[in-house]
Motif scaffolding. Structure first.
Motif, PDB file in Angstrom:
ATOM      1  N   HIS A   1      50.770  58.662  83.373  1.00 46.98           N
ATOM      2  CA  HIS A   1      50.078  57.395  83.134  1.00 46.98           C
ATOM      3  C   HIS A   1      49.238  56.980  84.334  1.00 46.98           C
ATOM      4  O   HIS A   1      48.051  56.650  84.192  1.00 46.98           O
ATOM      5  CB  HIS A   1      51.075  56.290  82.801  1.00 46.98           C
TER       6      HIS A   1
ATOM      7  N   CYS B   1      46.019  55.640  83.088  1.00 49.04           N
ATOM      8  CA  CYS B   1      45.611  54.307  83.534  1.00 49.04           C
ATOM      9  C   CYS B   1      44.114  54.260  83.827  1.00 49.04           C
ATOM     10  O   CYS B   1      43.425  53.302  83.456  1.00 49.04           O
ATOM     11  CB  CYS B   1      46.412  53.922  84.778  1.00 49.04           C
TER      12      CYS B   1
ATOM     13  N   ASN C   1      52.461  51.433  74.174  1.00 52.47           N
ATOM     14  CA  ASN C   1      52.946  51.716  75.520  1.00 52.47           C
ATOM     15  C   ASN C   1      53.750  50.541  76.070  1.00 52.47           C
ATOM     16  O   ASN C   1      54.837  50.714  76.633  1.00 52.47           O
ATOM     17  CB  ASN C   1      51.752  52.029  76.425  1.00 52.47           C
TER      18      ASN C   1
END
Length: 328
Positions: free
Chosen positions: A169, A174, A78
């Motif tokens: 995300h 997250c 990422n």
């Protein structure tokens, strides 16, 4: 300047009880590394990349197991893609401003839980240390902080694939990272008691003495260190504090110095008081004046001498008494 930015990032990163932070810096020019990336859970470093190190980021020891490595590789992929995003950001922004020298672009993203248990996330960008744009995850909108940032706001808004990636995300990915990292980092985040020591040195060119209180090996990062003077009151004048710095093993250290003027060196004692969540009370280490210390040592010598003399005298009297009885 880059180091100062990272330190301020780390200081900000410990505000929430449990949160995950992503800090990215991309530069244009030659004075600084081209890319710096930092991922932290609370105040524990998960991922650190510096392009000037000429090597990829290293898996931290506490993640060096099969499940941890697999997860860390996801983080790495990422962030490796994010380097391209940051390189593009600093390039197009510098071109927009018609800048050709050293400039840097910063991004800070965070997700975590609020006090009521709900989640929150945000992302903000800066250019040369000044607010530039921000992304509101809940409304899925970009906001320009200055008029020159409108072009970049529009650029990101028109990239629908990028928009979907950000929303996924920060709304789910997250938090999933945060949950996994909380699970993996239990041992790393165990409280560690600080070790406290004092050392002194006379500054060059004058008769003042600088006494430094070195506090190290503690975790969590938050710590309070004070120099106490007469009547146990905190000192302000002559006190110089350094930054809280990482040791490399998950613990932290701090140095706080006190300059003792010549007239106080023979009469005044000073104490370094340390407060930390790993201890119920406090740790106090005292610096004693040299004259007082000499007097204490002299008193100890005198007391020991008197005790020895009394012991010898007692043994002599016992011996005389025993001899007297044998002669009678």
């Amino acid at each position: 300047m880059i180091t100062t930015i990272l330190i301020s990032f780390m200081q900000f990163s410990i505000v929430a009880p449990h949160s995950l932070h992503r800090h990215c810096i991309a530069t244009q020019g030659t004075l600084y590394p081209k890319n710096i990336q930092l991922v932290m859970i609370d105040d524990v470093i998960v991922y650190y990349y510096n392009s000037s190190a000429e090597q990829e980021a290293v898996v931290p020891e506490w993640l060096n197991h099969p499940e941890g490595i697999e997860f860390w590789q996801e983080v790495h992929r990422n962030l490796k893609f994010n380097r391209y995003v940051m390189d593009t950001a600093v390039r197009v922004t510098s071109e927009h401003y018609n800048h050709s020298h050293d400039h840097f672009y910063q991004a800070h993203g965070r997700c975590g839980w609020k006090s009521d248990g709900t989640t929150e996330a945000f992302m903000s960008h800066a250019y040369d240390g000044k607010d530039f744009v921000s992304f509101d995850v809940s409304t899925r909108t970009w906001t320009a902080a200055v008029s020159h940032a409108v072009f970049y706001k529009r650029k990101r808004e028109t990239d629908l694939e990028d928009l979907v990636r950000l929303v996924i995300h920060y709304e789910s990915g997250c938090i999933r990272w945060l949950e996994k990292l909380l699970e993996f980092s239990v041992t790393v985040r165990e409280p560690k008691v600080p070790a406290v020591s004092l050392f002194e040195r006379p500054p060059h060119g004058n008769s003042k003495v600088e006494v430094t209180c070195h506090v190290t090996g503690f975790y969590p990062r938050a710590v309070q260190v004070d120099w106490l003077g007469a009547e146990g009151l905190p000192m302000v004048d002559g006190v110089n504090s350094g930054e809280v710095l990482p040791n490399g093993d998950g613990s932290y250290q701090l140095r706080k110095s006190l300059t003792v003027p010549q007239e106080a060196q023979d009469t005044q004692s000073y104490s370094c008081l340390v407060l930390h969540s790993s201890i119920a009370g406090n740790i106090t280490v005292t610096w004693a004046p040299k004259k007082n210390l000499a007097n204490v040592l002299m008193a100890i010598v005198i007391i020991v001498s008197v005790v020895l003399m009394l012991t010898v005298l007692f043994k002599y009297l016992v011996w005389r008494r025993a001899v007297g009885k044998s002669q009678s």
